[in-house]
Design a protein around this motif. Sequence first.
Motif, PDB file in Angstrom:
ATOM      1  N   ALA A  77      50.395  13.290   6.513  1.00 44.86           N
ATOM      2  CA  ALA A  77      49.977  12.984   7.953  1.00 44.86           C
ATOM      3  C   ALA A  77      48.815  13.966   8.253  1.00 44.86           C
ATOM      4  O   ALA A  77      47.876  13.375   9.021  1.00 44.86           O
ATOM      5  CB  ALA A  77      51.303  13.423   8.734  1.00 44.86           C
ATOM      6  N   LEU A  78      48.812  15.208   7.610  1.00 46.94           N
ATOM      7  CA  LEU A  78      47.617  15.906   7.890  1.00 46.94           C
ATOM      8  C   LEU A  78      46.269  15.353   7.262  1.00 46.94           C
ATOM      9  O   LEU A  78      45.247  15.470   7.899  1.00 46.94           O
ATOM     10  CB  LEU A  78      47.844  17.154   7.479  1.00 46.94           C
ATOM     11  N   LEU A  79      46.484  14.664   5.981  1.00 49.92           N
ATOM     12  CA  LEU A  79      45.216  14.212   5.179  1.00 49.92           C
ATOM     13  C   LEU A  79      44.643  13.155   6.214  1.00 49.92           C
ATOM     14  O   LEU A  79      43.543  12.876   6.324  1.00 49.92           O
ATOM     15  CB  LEU A  79      45.570  13.665   4.040  1.00 49.92           C
ATOM     16  N   THR A  80      45.615  12.474   6.895  1.00 49.14           N
ATOM     17  CA  THR A  80      44.999  10.979   7.803  1.00 49.14           C
ATOM     18  C   THR A  80      44.394  11.561   8.831  1.00 49.14           C
ATOM     19  O   THR A  80      43.456  11.029   9.656  1.00 49.14           O
ATOM     20  CB  THR A  80      46.316  10.090   7.967  1.00 49.14           C
ATOM     21  N   MET A  81      44.681  12.777   9.457  1.00 50.20           N
ATOM     22  CA  MET A  81      44.195  13.291  10.548  1.00 50.20           C
ATOM     23  C   MET A  81      42.753  13.723  10.347  1.00 50.20           C
ATOM     24  O   MET A  81      42.091  14.002  11.439  1.00 50.20           O
ATOM     25  CB  MET A  81      45.136  14.308  11.235  1.00 50.20           C
ATOM     26  N   ILE A  82      42.370  14.211   8.977  1.00 55.63           N
ATOM     27  CA  ILE A  82      41.234  14.921   8.940  1.00 55.63           C
ATOM     28  C   ILE A  82      40.003  14.337   9.324  1.00 55.63           C
ATOM     29  O   ILE A  82      39.139  14.821   9.792  1.00 55.63           O
ATOM     30  CB  ILE A  82      41.461  15.639   7.466  1.00 55.63           C
ATOM     31  N   PRO A  83      39.725  13.044   8.765  1.00 56.78           N
ATOM     32  CA  PRO A  83      38.381  12.270   9.224  1.00 56.78           C
ATOM     33  C   PRO A  83      38.240  12.511  10.597  1.00 56.78           C
ATOM     34  O   PRO A  83      36.853  12.617  11.105  1.00 56.78           O
ATOM     35  CB  PRO A  83      38.623  11.048   8.571  1.00 56.78           C
ATOM     36  N   THR A  84      39.294  12.323  11.405  1.00 60.81           N
ATOM     37  CA  THR A  84      39.059  12.007  12.840  1.00 60.81           C
ATOM     38  C   THR A  84      38.686  13.416  13.431  1.00 60.81           C
ATOM     39  O   THR A  84      37.893  13.583  14.368  1.00 60.81           O
ATOM     40  CB  THR A  84      40.400  11.366  13.314  1.00 60.81           C
ATOM     41  N   LEU A  85      39.684  14.235  12.987  1.00 64.04           N
ATOM     42  CA  LEU A  85      39.331  15.866  13.417  1.00 64.04           C
ATOM     43  C   LEU A  85      37.992  16.401  13.062  1.00 64.04           C
ATOM     44  O   LEU A  85      37.297  17.044  13.893  1.00 64.04           O
ATOM     45  CB  LEU A  85      40.256  16.685  12.988  1.00 64.04           C
ATOM     46  N   ALA A  86      37.459  15.666  11.864  1.00 65.15           N
ATOM     47  CA  ALA A  86      36.200  16.168  11.567  1.00 65.15           C
ATOM     48  C   ALA A  86      35.043  15.608  12.274  1.00 65.15           C
ATOM     49  O   ALA A  86      34.091  16.363  13.011  1.00 65.15           O
ATOM     50  CB  ALA A  86      35.960  15.585  10.154  1.00 65.15           C
ATOM     51  N   LEU A  87      35.323  14.383  12.877  1.00 65.18           N
ATOM     52  CA  LEU A  87      34.313  13.637  14.062  1.00 65.18           C
ATOM     53  C   LEU A  87      34.584  14.481  15.302  1.00 65.18           C
ATOM     54  O   LEU A  87      33.338  14.761  15.872  1.00 65.18           O
ATOM     55  CB  LEU A  87      34.534  12.224  13.932  1.00 65.18           C
ATOM     56  N   GLU A  88      35.710  14.698  15.608  1.00 64.46           N
ATOM     57  CA  GLU A  88      35.896  15.474  16.887  1.00 64.46           C
ATOM     58  C   GLU A  88      35.274  16.994  16.874  1.00 64.46           C
ATOM     59  O   GLU A  88      34.613  17.198  18.097  1.00 64.46           O
ATOM     60  CB  GLU A  88      37.316  15.716  17.287  1.00 64.46           C
ATOM     61  N   LEU A  89      35.283  17.485  15.798  1.00 70.49           N
ATOM     62  CA  LEU A  89      34.708  19.035  16.013  1.00 70.49           C
ATOM     63  C   LEU A  89      33.231  18.962  15.353  1.00 70.49           C
ATOM     64  O   LEU A  89      32.676  19.929  15.560  1.00 70.49           O
ATOM     65  CB  LEU A  89      35.641  19.668  14.605  1.00 70.49           C
ATOM     66  N   ALA A  90      32.580  17.961  15.092  1.00 76.09           N
ATOM     67  CA  ALA A  90      31.390  17.889  14.548  1.00 76.09           C
ATOM     68  C   ALA A  90      30.101  18.499  15.286  1.00 76.09           C
ATOM     69  O   ALA A  90      29.257  19.056  15.190  1.00 76.09           O
ATOM     70  CB  ALA A  90      31.024  16.436  13.895  1.00 76.09           C
ATOM     71  N   PRO A  91      30.439  17.864  16.802  1.00 80.62           N
ATOM     72  CA  PRO A  91      29.421  18.343  17.779  1.00 80.62           C
ATOM     73  C   PRO A  91      29.283  19.991  17.881  1.00 80.62           C
ATOM     74  O   PRO A  91      28.320  20.358  18.195  1.00 80.62           O
ATOM     75  CB  PRO A  91      30.112  17.984  18.971  1.00 80.62           C
ATOM     76  N   ARG A  92      30.121  20.752  17.318  1.00 82.43           N
ATOM     77  CA  ARG A  92      30.001  22.067  17.172  1.00 82.43           C
ATOM     78  C   ARG A  92      29.768  22.588  15.857  1.00 82.43           C
ATOM     79  O   ARG A  92      29.901  23.893  15.674  1.00 82.43           O
ATOM     80  CB  ARG A  92      31.392  22.845  17.771  1.00 82.43           C
ATOM     81  N   ARG A  93      29.732  21.948  14.977  1.00 83.26           N
ATOM     82  CA  ARG A  93      29.344  22.055  13.608  1.00 83.26           C
ATOM     83  C   ARG A  93      30.658  22.614  12.878  1.00 83.26           C
ATOM     84  O   ARG A  93      30.298  23.373  11.945  1.00 83.26           O
ATOM     85  CB  ARG A  93      28.119  22.615  13.393  1.00 83.26           C
ATOM     86  N   ILE A  94      31.823  22.618  13.536  1.00 80.13           N
ATOM     87  CA  ILE A  94      33.083  23.076  12.873  1.00 80.13           C
ATOM     88  C   ILE A  94      33.594  22.078  11.620  1.00 80.13           C
ATOM     89  O   ILE A  94      33.496  20.750  11.908  1.00 80.13           O
ATOM     90  CB  ILE A  94      34.246  23.146  14.058  1.00 80.13           C
ATOM     91  N   ARG A  95      33.443  22.562  10.675  1.00 75.77           N
ATOM     92  CA  ARG A  95      33.868  21.712   9.372  1.00 75.77           C
ATOM     93  C   ARG A  95      35.389  21.943   9.176  1.00 75.77           C
ATOM     94  O   ARG A  95      36.005  22.970   9.442  1.00 75.77           O
ATOM     95  CB  ARG A  95      33.161  22.201   8.153  1.00 75.77           C
ATOM     96  N   ILE A  96      36.130  20.891   8.735  1.00 73.32           N
ATOM     97  CA  ILE A  96      37.504  20.707   8.498  1.00 73.32           C
ATOM     98  C   ILE A  96      37.553  20.038   7.170  1.00 73.32           C
ATOM     99  O   ILE A  96      37.117  18.756   7.175  1.00 73.32           O
ATOM    100  CB  ILE A  96      38.280  20.134   9.551  1.00 73.32           C
ATOM    101  N   ASN A  97      38.346  20.612   6.275  1.00 74.90           N
ATOM    102  CA  ASN A  97      38.636  20.018   5.099  1.00 74.90           C
ATOM    103  C   ASN A  97      39.976  20.521   4.470  1.00 74.90           C
ATOM    104  O   ASN A  97      40.632  21.147   5.041  1.00 74.90           O
ATOM    105  CB  ASN A  97      37.725  20.424   3.957  1.00 74.90           C
ATOM    106  N   ALA A  98      40.315  19.531   3.305  1.00 72.50           N
ATOM    107  CA  ALA A  98      41.680  19.973   2.912  1.00 72.50           C
ATOM    108  C   ALA A  98      41.539  20.414   1.455  1.00 72.50           C
ATOM    109  O   ALA A  98      40.564  19.929   0.855  1.00 72.50           O
ATOM    110  CB  ALA A  98      42.605  18.758   2.764  1.00 72.50           C
TER     111      ALA A  98
END
Length: 248
Positions: free
Chosen positions: A153-174
Amino acid sequence: MTAPAALITGGTSGIGSATAVALHDRGYRVAVTGQRSESVARARAELPDEVVVLRSDSSRLSDTDAVIAEVRERFGTLTTLCLNAGVSRPATLEAADEATFDEVFAVNTKGAFFTLAKALPLLTDGASVVITTGIGATRGLTGNSVTAGSRGALLTMIPTLALELAPRRIRINAVSPGYTRTPMLRATPGRSSAETEELLTAMAAQNPFGRLGRPEDVAETIAFLASDGAAYITGQEIVVAGGAGLAV
């Protein structure tokens, strides 16, 4: 210049503890959390004195609120958030029960999601978020469906979270470890320590590299993702498993 700061959930043993050491050695201010009183006490004794060790149950949002408040007071901001807290409760479909299902998803999925949400105001622009998942989320293993589902479930969230956080250049990876010599892996219910070691030896022999992972193998990958060297990497999964699962 203020030193970077990191919060590592599930950081009192295994991969989390090794990550705390790796980041501390790189000059980070580090706080870790752990659920069990014995692992918290051991971490306070074994980790560098500067590492802040907090007891917290990731499934309890009130505990998470307390951790975030403590980190805000001590560090002010965070440059790295490592969501590593997790539990594994192996059970086949026939043996699984509702309480086990709820516990695993409460810690592994809900806990990680809401820790990120509550830590978001502390994350600096350009910060790094790393979620520990595991290769079991995408590979079959008898008795692992509940744990795999919670991590998947977390893996499927990561692409969307990455787009949401991108405006602040916050990176999210697994980071997805394979079998790694941690206290969780060695604590196999119903087996003696000798039987467990025999099983781990057999598992190591099946790995293409001929060994199990070390917590430090995963910690070094997390440290890289936290660094400026990974400033253009987001929404990805890095498998740290010595080639496990590649064979057809």
